[in-house]
Design an enzyme around this catalytic site. Structure first.
Site, PDB file in Angstrom:
ATOM      1  N   LYS A 124      13.177  78.927 -16.428  1.00  0.00           N
ATOM      2  CA  LYS A 124      14.584  79.221 -16.711  1.00  0.00           C
ATOM      3  C   LYS A 124      14.946  78.911 -18.159  1.00  0.00           C
ATOM      4  O   LYS A 124      15.701  79.643 -18.792  1.00  0.00           O
ATOM      5  CB  LYS A 124      15.506  78.450 -15.756  1.00  0.00           C
ATOM      6  CG  LYS A 124      15.436  79.001 -14.342  1.00  0.00           C
ATOM      7  CD  LYS A 124      16.484  78.411 -13.434  1.00  0.00           C
ATOM      8  CE  LYS A 124      16.347  78.984 -12.037  1.00  0.00           C
ATOM      9  NZ  LYS A 124      17.118  78.261 -11.035  1.00  0.00           N
ATOM     10  N   LYS A 206       8.980  86.299  -6.446  1.00  0.00           N
ATOM     11  CA  LYS A 206       9.720  85.735  -5.315  1.00  0.00           C
ATOM     12  C   LYS A 206      11.070  86.431  -5.143  1.00  0.00           C
ATOM     13  O   LYS A 206      11.736  86.714  -6.149  1.00  0.00           O
ATOM     14  CB  LYS A 206       9.930  84.239  -5.601  1.00  0.00           C
ATOM     15  CG  LYS A 206      10.598  83.473  -4.500  1.00  0.00           C
ATOM     16  CD  LYS A 206      11.075  82.125  -4.994  1.00  0.00           C
ATOM     17  CE  LYS A 206      12.266  82.259  -5.912  1.00  0.00           C
ATOM     18  NZ  LYS A 206      12.945  81.021  -6.273  1.00  0.00           N
ATOM     19  N   LYS A 209      18.056  85.352  -5.639  1.00  0.00           N
ATOM     20  CA  LYS A 209      19.469  85.761  -5.614  1.00  0.00           C
ATOM     21  C   LYS A 209      19.898  86.386  -6.940  1.00  0.00           C
ATOM     22  O   LYS A 209      20.877  87.096  -7.010  1.00  0.00           O
ATOM     23  CB  LYS A 209      20.365  84.541  -5.382  1.00  0.00           C
ATOM     24  CG  LYS A 209      20.224  83.880  -4.031  1.00  0.00           C
ATOM     25  CD  LYS A 209      21.269  82.767  -3.915  1.00  0.00           C
ATOM     26  CE  LYS A 209      20.917  81.743  -2.879  1.00  0.00           C
ATOM     27  NZ  LYS A 209      20.854  80.381  -3.396  1.00  0.00           N
TER      28      LYS A 209
HETATM   29  P1  TYM Z   1      18.200  77.823  -3.295  1.00  0.00           P
HETATM   30  O1  TYM Z   1      19.675  77.876  -3.160  1.00  0.00           O
HETATM   31  O2  TYM Z   1      17.558  78.585  -4.413  1.00  0.00           O
HETATM   32  O3  TYM Z   1      17.517  78.337  -1.960  1.00  0.00           O
HETATM   33  C1  TYM Z   1      17.887  77.822  -0.687  1.00  0.00           C
HETATM   34  C2  TYM Z   1      16.641  77.703   0.178  1.00  0.00           C
HETATM   35  O4  TYM Z   1      16.026  78.991   0.336  1.00  0.00           O
HETATM   36  C3  TYM Z   1      14.642  78.895   0.014  1.00  0.00           C
HETATM   37  N1  TYM Z   1      14.208  80.161  -0.596  1.00  0.00           N
HETATM   38  C4  TYM Z   1      13.218  80.933  -0.128  1.00  0.00           C
HETATM   39  N2  TYM Z   1      12.389  80.803   0.921  1.00  0.00           N
HETATM   40  C5  TYM Z   1      11.483  81.797   1.123  1.00  0.00           C
HETATM   41  N3  TYM Z   1      11.375  82.890   0.319  1.00  0.00           N
HETATM   42  C6  TYM Z   1      12.176  83.045  -0.749  1.00  0.00           C
HETATM   43  N4  TYM Z   1      12.071  84.110  -1.526  1.00  0.00           N
HETATM   44  C7  TYM Z   1      13.158  82.043  -1.011  1.00  0.00           C
HETATM   45  N5  TYM Z   1      14.105  81.906  -1.968  1.00  0.00           N
HETATM   46  C8  TYM Z   1      14.739  80.750  -1.696  1.00  0.00           C
HETATM   47  C9  TYM Z   1      14.563  77.750  -0.988  1.00  0.00           C
HETATM   48  O5  TYM Z   1      13.267  77.217  -1.054  1.00  0.00           O
HETATM   49  C10 TYM Z   1      15.567  76.788  -0.413  1.00  0.00           C
HETATM   50  O6  TYM Z   1      14.980  76.017   0.608  1.00  0.00           O
HETATM   51  N6  TYM Z   1      17.315  73.339  -5.359  1.00  0.00           N
HETATM   52  C11 TYM Z   1      17.586  74.038  -4.132  1.00  0.00           C
HETATM   53  C12 TYM Z   1      18.827  73.551  -3.404  1.00  0.00           C
HETATM   54  C13 TYM Z   1      18.870  72.089  -3.143  1.00  0.00           C
HETATM   55  C14 TYM Z   1      18.160  71.373  -2.154  1.00  0.00           C
HETATM   56  C15 TYM Z   1      18.617  70.027  -2.258  1.00  0.00           C
HETATM   57  C16 TYM Z   1      17.209  71.727  -1.220  1.00  0.00           C
HETATM   58  C17 TYM Z   1      19.686  71.200  -3.786  1.00  0.00           C
HETATM   59  N7  TYM Z   1      19.547  69.956  -3.243  1.00  0.00           N
HETATM   60  C18 TYM Z   1      18.104  69.023  -1.421  1.00  0.00           C
HETATM   61  C19 TYM Z   1      16.703  70.730  -0.388  1.00  0.00           C
HETATM   62  C20 TYM Z   1      17.147  69.392  -0.489  1.00  0.00           C
HETATM   63  C21 TYM Z   1      17.803  75.520  -4.420  1.00  0.00           C
HETATM   64  O7  TYM Z   1      18.154  75.892  -5.498  1.00  0.00           O
HETATM   65  O8  TYM Z   1      17.688  76.321  -3.326  1.00  0.00           O
END
Ligand code: TYM
Length: 343
Positions: A124, A206, A209
């Site tokens: 990023k 991947k 969003k």
């Molecule tokens: P975020 O908002 O990008 O994504 C939310 C969850 O979706 C999963 N994910 C995917 N799984 C499979 N295939 C994909 N293409 C895919 N894209 C996203 C992510 O792995 C995630 O589980 N940093 C984290 C949010 C967060 C968090 C936390 C997670 C903040 N604090 C504490 C766990 C525990 C994030 O940006 O997820």
């Protein structure tokens, strides 16, 4: 001394914590990799905390009105997907102040080099160059705070969060070594099937969003005709065989989505599509996804209609989460020597 301080690492209840950013549109990657796990982990013997991480969202610029709108929208989607407020605490991260407090304290025990090495930060920051915020660097520390505040034992996530989870464990262990056993060491929960759903337009990337190509991701609120169109356009190859082989990235991804939505085995799926063309596969995947998302979409409409009830629910969630998080913060203050003591 608080209960948390005396027995953090010794078993204790199963505590599940996970988070999702209220940015962009939630897609089937988020759903398969994370949300389906969140729903399934709502078991009678576990305490579950699910957090909409708006503070993480602002590490990149956000339109304030849009951010609030998305925060409510994600809450409604999670409820529609089966997060049950009787079995799980659903809350918005910024409503529980302990997250920012602990993030600061943890950032003071986290070596800078650990953060600079994170692949998501490297990717990023390379794209954002001069605009890269310090928050983007310390992002994983806030994530560690989210998890450690609740003494979580299990963290269901997609594969892209694995490195952040490893960092969380390292931070917790370092803190425990420096100040005495304080945090439980969490385990990631990553699915064998569907932990990394790829973009339909570019199956080596991947599903994300933030991609602009409208055929990149299938969003959870996409109507059936849009879902059909996106799958029709999905990138495949010229091999014309339908099998779970990693070399056929596009086909592998479609089959994985199909497997996740139908729950069938790989063998059964391969047998079903033996001798058939990619057109058939794309149609079948689209119909399985449309069918699978239908109940979620119907329930979403109900939750979205009543923002008052949604806000009340999130407020209640924040109060429950704060009660747990504040116990950990009290211990951390005492351990670190902050304030003047005496509670
Ligand atoms: P975020 O908002 O990008 O994504 C939310 C969850 O979706 C999963 N994910 C995917 N799984 C499979 N295939 C994909 N293409 C895919 N894209 C996203 C992510 O792995 C995630 O589980 N940093 C984290 C949010 C967060 C968090 C936390 C997670 C903040 N604090 C504490 C766990 C525990 C994030 O940006 O997820």
């Amino acid at each position: 001394m608080s209960e948390v301080a005396t027995k953090p690492a010794a078993g204790g209840p199963i505590r599940v914590l996970s988070g999702i950013q209220p940015t962009g549109n939630l897609h089937i990657g988020n759903y398969i990799g994370a949300v389906t796990q969140w729903v399934a982990m709502q078991q009678p013997d576990s305490e579950n905390f699910y957090c909409i991480v708006d503070l993480h969202a602002i590490t990149v610029p956000q339109d304030p009105k849009e951010l609030r709108k998305k925060t409510r929208e994600v809450a409604a989607i999670l409820l529609a997907a089966g997060i049950d407020p009787k079995r799980s605490v659903l809350f918005v991260q910024s409503q529980v102040l302990a997250h920012t407090e602990l993030a600061w304290i943890l950032s003071c025990v986290t070596p800078y080099g650990w953060l600079a090495r994170m692949t998501q930060f490297k990717d990023k920051s390379q794209k954002q160059r001069e605009d890269t915020s310090a928050g983007l660097l310390t992002y994983p520390v806030l994530m560690a705070a989210d998890i450690l505040l609740y003494q979580a034992s299990q963290v269901p996530v997609g594969e892209d969060q694995k490195q952040h989870l490893e960092l969380t464990r390292d931070i917790a262990m370092r803190f425990n070594r420096m100040f005495g056993e304080t945090f439980r060491i969490p385990e990631p929960r990553i699915l064998d099937v569907g932990a990394r759903i790829m973009g339909l337009d570019d199956p080596v990337k991947k599903m994300s969003k933030s991609e602009e190509n409208p055929s990149h991701a299938v969003n959870l609120m996409d109507p059936p005709d849009v879902i059909r169109r996106k799958f029709q356009r999905a990138t495949t190859d010229s091999l014309a065989t339908i099998a779970f082989t990693e070399e056929q990235a596009g086909v592998f991804n479609l089959l994985t989505i199909y497997q996740s939505f139908t729950g069938q085995s790989r063998e059964a799926i391969e047998a079903q599509f033996a001798g058939r063309g990619y057109g058939d596969l794309k149609k079948a995947v689209a119909e399985a996804v449309i069918e699978g998302l239908k109940p979620l979409q119907e329930r979403y409409a109900v939750f979205a209609k009543d923002p008052g009830q949604l806000d009340a629910l999130l407020k209640e969630g924040a109060a429950k989460a704060s009660a747990v998080a504040n116990r950990t913060i009290a211990t951390v203050w005492e351990r670190v020597g902050l304030g003047i003591g005496g509670g």
